[in-house]
Design a protein around this motif. Sequence first.
Motif, PDB file in Angstrom:
ATOM      1  N   PRO A  16       0.835  -1.214   0.000  1.00 21.71           N
ATOM      2  CA  PRO A  16       0.000   0.000   0.000  1.00 21.71           C
ATOM      3  C   PRO A  16       0.865   1.258   0.000  1.00 21.71           C
ATOM      4  CG  PRO A  16      -0.567  -1.485   1.817  1.00 21.71           C
ATOM      5  CD  PRO A  16       0.670  -2.032   1.190  1.00 21.71           C
ATOM      6  N   CYS A  17       0.431   2.252  -0.767  1.00 23.10           N
ATOM      7  CA  CYS A  17       1.165   3.519  -0.800  1.00 23.10           C
ATOM      8  C   CYS A  17       0.479   4.493   0.153  1.00 23.10           C
ATOM      9  CB  CYS A  17       1.147   4.084  -2.217  1.00 23.10           C
ATOM     10  SG  CYS A  17       1.935   5.698  -2.318  1.00 23.10           S
ATOM     11  N   PRO A  18       1.241   5.279   0.904  1.00 25.29           N
ATOM     12  CA  PRO A  18       0.608   6.253   1.804  1.00 25.29           C
ATOM     13  C   PRO A  18      -0.137   7.344   1.038  1.00 25.29           C
ATOM     14  CG  PRO A  18       2.998   6.514   1.797  1.00 25.29           C
ATOM     15  CD  PRO A  18       2.704   5.295   1.008  1.00 25.29           C
ATOM     16  N   GLY A  19       0.156   7.502  -0.256  1.00 24.94           N
ATOM     17  CA  GLY A  19      -0.516   8.525  -1.060  1.00 24.94           C
ATOM     18  C   GLY A  19      -1.917   8.076  -1.456  1.00 24.94           C
ATOM     19  N   LYS A  20      -2.796   9.049  -1.653  1.00 29.00           N
ATOM     20  CA  LYS A  20      -4.176   8.741  -2.088  1.00 29.00           C
ATOM     21  C   LYS A  20      -4.510   9.573  -3.327  1.00 29.00           C
ATOM     22  CE  LYS A  20      -4.955   6.149   1.588  1.00 29.00           C
ATOM     23  NZ  LYS A  20      -3.596   5.619   1.573  1.00 29.00           N
ATOM     24  N   CYS A  21      -3.546   9.760  -4.187  1.00 30.13           N
ATOM     25  CA  CYS A  21      -3.690  10.664  -5.335  1.00 30.13           C
ATOM     26  C   CYS A  21      -4.828  10.194  -6.246  1.00 30.13           C
ATOM     27  CB  CYS A  21      -2.388  10.721  -6.108  1.00 30.13           C
ATOM     28  SG  CYS A  21      -0.960  10.934  -5.026  1.00 30.13           S
ATOM     29  N   ILE A  22      -5.680  11.119  -6.637  1.00 26.39           N
ATOM     30  CA  ILE A  22      -6.904  10.708  -7.340  1.00 26.39           C
ATOM     31  C   ILE A  22      -6.635  10.201  -8.758  1.00 26.39           C
ATOM     32  CG2 ILE A  22      -8.388  12.258  -5.995  1.00 26.39           C
ATOM     33  CD1 ILE A  22      -8.495  14.094  -8.457  1.00 26.39           C
ATOM     34  N   PHE A  23      -5.473  10.546  -9.315  1.00 21.99           N
ATOM     35  CA  PHE A  23      -5.183  10.138 -10.701  1.00 21.99           C
ATOM     36  C   PHE A  23      -4.450   8.804 -10.773  1.00 21.99           C
ATOM     37  CE2 PHE A  23      -2.053  13.060  -8.974  1.00 21.99           C
ATOM     38  CZ  PHE A  23      -0.918  12.273  -8.989  1.00 21.99           C
ATOM     39  N   CYS A  24      -4.101   8.230  -9.614  1.00 26.58           N
ATOM     40  CA  CYS A  24      -3.194   7.077  -9.594  1.00 26.58           C
ATOM     41  C   CYS A  24      -3.977   5.762  -9.658  1.00 26.58           C
ATOM     42  CB  CYS A  24      -2.364   7.140  -8.319  1.00 26.58           C
ATOM     43  SG  CYS A  24      -1.097   5.866  -8.256  1.00 26.58           S
ATOM     44  N   PRO A  25      -3.660   4.881 -10.614  1.00 31.19           N
ATOM     45  CA  PRO A  25      -4.403   3.627 -10.728  1.00 31.19           C
ATOM     46  C   PRO A  25      -4.076   2.651  -9.597  1.00 31.19           C
ATOM     47  CG  PRO A  25      -2.564   3.614 -12.254  1.00 31.19           C
ATOM     48  CD  PRO A  25      -2.570   4.971 -11.602  1.00 31.19           C
ATOM     49  N   PRO A  77       2.495  -2.995  -7.442  1.00 29.99           N
ATOM     50  CA  PRO A  77       2.751  -1.793  -6.654  1.00 29.99           C
ATOM     51  C   PRO A  77       1.876  -0.660  -7.185  1.00 29.99           C
ATOM     52  CG  PRO A  77       4.792  -2.645  -7.623  1.00 29.99           C
ATOM     53  CD  PRO A  77       3.673  -3.442  -8.194  1.00 29.99           C
ATOM     54  N   LYS A  78       1.543   0.272  -6.311  1.00 31.31           N
ATOM     55  CA  LYS A  78       0.645   1.375  -6.676  1.00 31.31           C
ATOM     56  C   LYS A  78       1.201   2.132  -7.881  1.00 31.31           C
ATOM     57  CE  LYS A  78      -2.808   4.186  -5.179  1.00 31.31           C
ATOM     58  NZ  LYS A  78      -3.817   4.222  -6.222  1.00 31.31           N
ATOM     59  N   SER A  79       0.303   2.495  -8.768  1.00 31.90           N
ATOM     60  CA  SER A  79       0.550   3.338  -9.950  1.00 31.90           C
ATOM     61  C   SER A  79       0.988   2.561 -11.190  1.00 31.90           C
ATOM     62  CB  SER A  79       1.535   4.486  -9.675  1.00 31.90           C
ATOM     63  OG  SER A  79       2.857   4.126  -9.988  1.00 31.90           O
ATOM     64  N   TYR A  80       1.117   1.240 -11.093  1.00 26.62           N
ATOM     65  CA  TYR A  80       1.532   0.471 -12.279  1.00 26.62           C
ATOM     66  C   TYR A  80       0.362  -0.299 -12.885  1.00 26.62           C
ATOM     67  CZ  TYR A  80       6.147   2.006 -11.321  1.00 26.62           C
ATOM     68  OH  TYR A  80       7.224   2.827 -11.143  1.00 26.62           O
ATOM     69  N   GLY A  85       8.273   1.144  -8.097  1.00 27.29           N
ATOM     70  CA  GLY A  85       7.182   0.532  -7.327  1.00 27.29           C
ATOM     71  C   GLY A  85       6.669   1.452  -6.244  1.00 27.29           C
ATOM     72  N   GLY A  86       5.708   2.312  -6.579  1.00 18.41           N
ATOM     73  CA  GLY A  86       5.064   3.150  -5.568  1.00 18.41           C
ATOM     74  C   GLY A  86       6.054   3.998  -4.792  1.00 18.41           C
ATOM     75  N   THR A  87       5.927   4.003  -3.477  1.00 15.69           N
ATOM     76  CA  THR A  87       6.796   4.830  -2.633  1.00 15.69           C
ATOM     77  C   THR A  87       7.758   3.927  -1.872  1.00 15.69           C
ATOM     78  OG1 THR A  87       5.073   6.502  -2.411  1.00 15.69           O
ATOM     79  CG2 THR A  87       6.789   6.515  -0.733  1.00 15.69           C
ATOM     80  N   TRP A  88       9.003   3.927  -2.293  1.00 14.56           N
ATOM     81  CA  TRP A  88      10.022   3.048  -1.710  1.00 14.56           C
ATOM     82  C   TRP A  88      10.090   3.204  -0.196  1.00 14.56           C
ATOM     83  CZ3 TRP A  88      13.280  -0.911  -2.520  1.00 14.56           C
ATOM     84  CH2 TRP A  88      14.420  -1.015  -1.732  1.00 14.56           C
ATOM     85  N   THR A 121      10.339   8.114  -4.394  1.00 10.37           N
ATOM     86  CA  THR A 121       9.667   8.399  -3.131  1.00 10.37           C
ATOM     87  C   THR A 121       8.870   9.700  -3.213  1.00 10.37           C
ATOM     88  OG1 THR A 121       9.949   8.362  -0.734  1.00 10.37           O
ATOM     89  CG2 THR A 121      11.567   9.629  -1.979  1.00 10.37           C
ATOM     90  N   ARG A 122       8.295  10.086  -2.056  1.00 15.66           N
ATOM     91  CA  ARG A 122       7.444  11.280  -1.980  1.00 15.66           C
ATOM     92  C   ARG A 122       8.127  12.351  -1.130  1.00 15.66           C
ATOM     93  NH1 ARG A 122       1.786  11.109  -1.736  1.00 15.66           N
ATOM     94  NH2 ARG A 122       1.943  12.281   0.199  1.00 15.66           N
ATOM     95  N   PRO A 123       7.770  13.629  -1.331  1.00 16.50           N
ATOM     96  CA  PRO A 123       8.417  14.708  -0.571  1.00 16.50           C
ATOM     97  C   PRO A 123       8.251  14.567   0.941  1.00 16.50           C
ATOM     98  CG  PRO A 123       7.172  15.623  -2.410  1.00 16.50           C
ATOM     99  CD  PRO A 123       6.860  14.162  -2.362  1.00 16.50           C
ATOM    100  N   ASN A 128      -5.508  15.465  -3.914  1.00 12.64           N
ATOM    101  CA  ASN A 128      -5.286  14.602  -2.755  1.00 12.64           C
ATOM    102  C   ASN A 128      -3.854  14.100  -2.649  1.00 12.64           C
ATOM    103  OD1 ASN A 128      -6.515  13.753  -0.523  1.00 12.64           O
ATOM    104  ND2 ASN A 128      -7.606  12.017  -1.436  1.00 12.64           N
ATOM    105  N   ARG A 129      -2.898  14.969  -2.957  1.00 13.04           N
ATOM    106  CA  ARG A 129      -1.501  14.540  -2.933  1.00 13.04           C
ATOM    107  C   ARG A 129      -1.000  14.281  -1.515  1.00 13.04           C
ATOM    108  NH1 ARG A 129       1.911  12.201  -5.883  1.00 13.04           N
ATOM    109  NH2 ARG A 129       3.637  13.417  -5.069  1.00 13.04           N
ATOM    110  N   GLY A 130      -1.527  15.016  -0.539  1.00 16.43           N
ATOM    111  CA  GLY A 130      -1.127  14.745   0.845  1.00 16.43           C
ATOM    112  C   GLY A 130       0.206  15.354   1.239  1.00 16.43           C
TER     113      GLY A 130
HETATM  114  S1  SF4 Z   1       1.039   8.893  -7.393  1.00 14.85           S
HETATM  115 FE1  SF4 Z   1       2.691   8.057  -6.164  1.00 14.85          FE
HETATM  116  S2  SF4 Z   1       2.292   8.831  -4.099  1.00 14.85           S
HETATM  117 FE2  SF4 Z   1       0.377   9.086  -5.240  1.00 14.85          FE
HETATM  118  S3  SF4 Z   1      -0.764   7.215  -4.788  1.00 14.85           S
HETATM  119 FE3  SF4 Z   1       0.365   6.863  -6.697  1.00 14.85          FE
HETATM  120  S4  SF4 Z   1       2.261   5.869  -6.070  1.00 14.85           S
HETATM  121 FE4  SF4 Z   1       1.357   6.782  -4.235  1.00 14.85          FE
END
Ligand code: SF4
Length: 561
Positions: A123-132, A138-141, A185-188, A240-242, A277-279
């Motif tokens: 699971p990625c801590p991000g909840k970005c609305i555009f991310c599949p 892994p999140k976003s792929y 793979g998402g957020t390392w 990773t994320r900021p 919802n970038r967080g």
């Molecule tokens: S864009 Fe990046 S940070 Fe946002 S949900 Fe997707 S993998 Fe996580």
Amino acid sequence: MEVFIQMDYSVLSSVLKPPRHDPMTYPLTNHDYDRYSGLVRAIVHDIAEVDVLDYPRLDVILRRHSLPEGGCFSKRMVLQVYRKLCADGMMELDPTIVEKLQTKKTRTISGVAPVTVLTKPHPCPGKCIFCPTDVRLPKSYVDDEPGVQRALRRDFDPFQQVHDRIHAFNRNGHATDKIELLILGGTWSSYPRSYQEWFIQRCMDAMNGFEQEEESESLAQAHAINETATHRNVGLVIETRPDHISPKEIRWLRGLGVTKIQMGIQSLDDRILDMNNRGHSVAQAQTAMNMMRAAGFKVVLHWMPNLYGATPESDYEDFQRLFDDPNFRPDELKIYPCSLLENAELYEYWEKGKWQPYGDAELFDLVARCKKHVEPYCRINRVFRDIPAQHIVTGCTKGNLREHVRWLMEERGESCRCIRCKETRGATINADELALRVIEYDGGQSDEQFLAFRLPDERIAGYLRLSMPRDDQSFDLGVDALKDAALVREVHVYGRALALGVKGESTAQHLGLGTQLLQEAEKRSRDAGYRRLAIIASVGTRGYYGDRGYHLDGTYMVRDL
Ligand code: SF4
């Protein structure tokens, strides 16, 4: 008059079937080697006679020595039999022959072999609305991206993914003694640290030539072995994320051997970040950027036009801030225009008419205007995320968006100044024409210098990123090796990857440009009052810097000035 043609599909399927002798599909047997060895010797002999092996010459040679069963050898087959003959001591390995037989030459044209691996779903801590979201990944792929397919086939096993890629490069004739490892793979930073450590250790084991069932005792041991291994790690990249970057995280990443960080910032506008919802905030991205630069990392930022709430004009202003604000000014950039994927939350916004993709012409125009604003110390790696078109519900599906943008810029009499557009790559270079040119710029909490050897037409044969931290930095990284030190964040000299010790005389990699750049960086740092110079060297390049008077201090190669 209507004409009906009856199609014989058995003919079609035989045309589409891979050739019997493609070793990617049907590995060659010992019997094949015996039958082909004489022919391959003759082919290699003829290839050695020509200076440049272009397609017509290769075609003549392959036809001259055709397969006993009819048809011609492929380059890959010749290479495979040739390697076996050399391994059996029947022929001597000539690297120039291997280079001539390389396929997919652009893969290693920047001088290193890039090996991409994927981490397991998490699971990625991000909840970005555009991310599949796909729970198998892994999140976003999405599941049919080539790298994802390779990872799925190996159940995300790091050892096997690296092992497979090295062998694929070798089969195609590429040297793999210098490897940049890209971990996707998402957020390392959100993976358990024990997993992170194990994952990299197993990647190193594969580079170190271990067998699948062998395992090094620790990551430290795997690093030590890699310093002199056949496949040396010359760069290690994570995503990773900021909001995950802190002094503690920076020290952890250095301990893992990370040298480059890809960080999604997506927008420099808090309103847009909130709406999507970038967080995290813009201020967090600025702080993260400054910390990473202060630790010597190369930084690749991801930026997304066409987010929910954005317009082409607001995106254009946003992009300009990337270079106008000293706290950003990335080393590399990936531009990923937002596309709608079915399993992303953005789908609901689109259904309700709240979000629309830009039209292709609008997008080309925006990216062309943005590219004009890019500073010459930055490399634009991508202008499009290569998601298979069938996943895109709506949005641009032009995989060659970069070309459309280039044509548009040419029409307008404009050109891009980014590093990627100016690389000499494997081109022949006249060393007398090279001149050292330096760009100095404010890096937020450091003074940055981009030293580059350029040809008269501005093409770059090699460059170095020198970072001089200021006294008034607003954070303390707690890294002793960096006290009173200027930093070399990157040394890059172009040329196709040749095995260490093999001279590609006219390519930039072998003109000694790396050493000259380093000497210039030492002089400049000394003149600026720094007592030490520290290099964020990956484990596989420690030997190179050791030979030039540097020693290991913590995770950096350092020398007193
Ligand atoms: S864009 Fe990046 S940070 Fe946002 S949900 Fe997707 S993998 Fe996580």
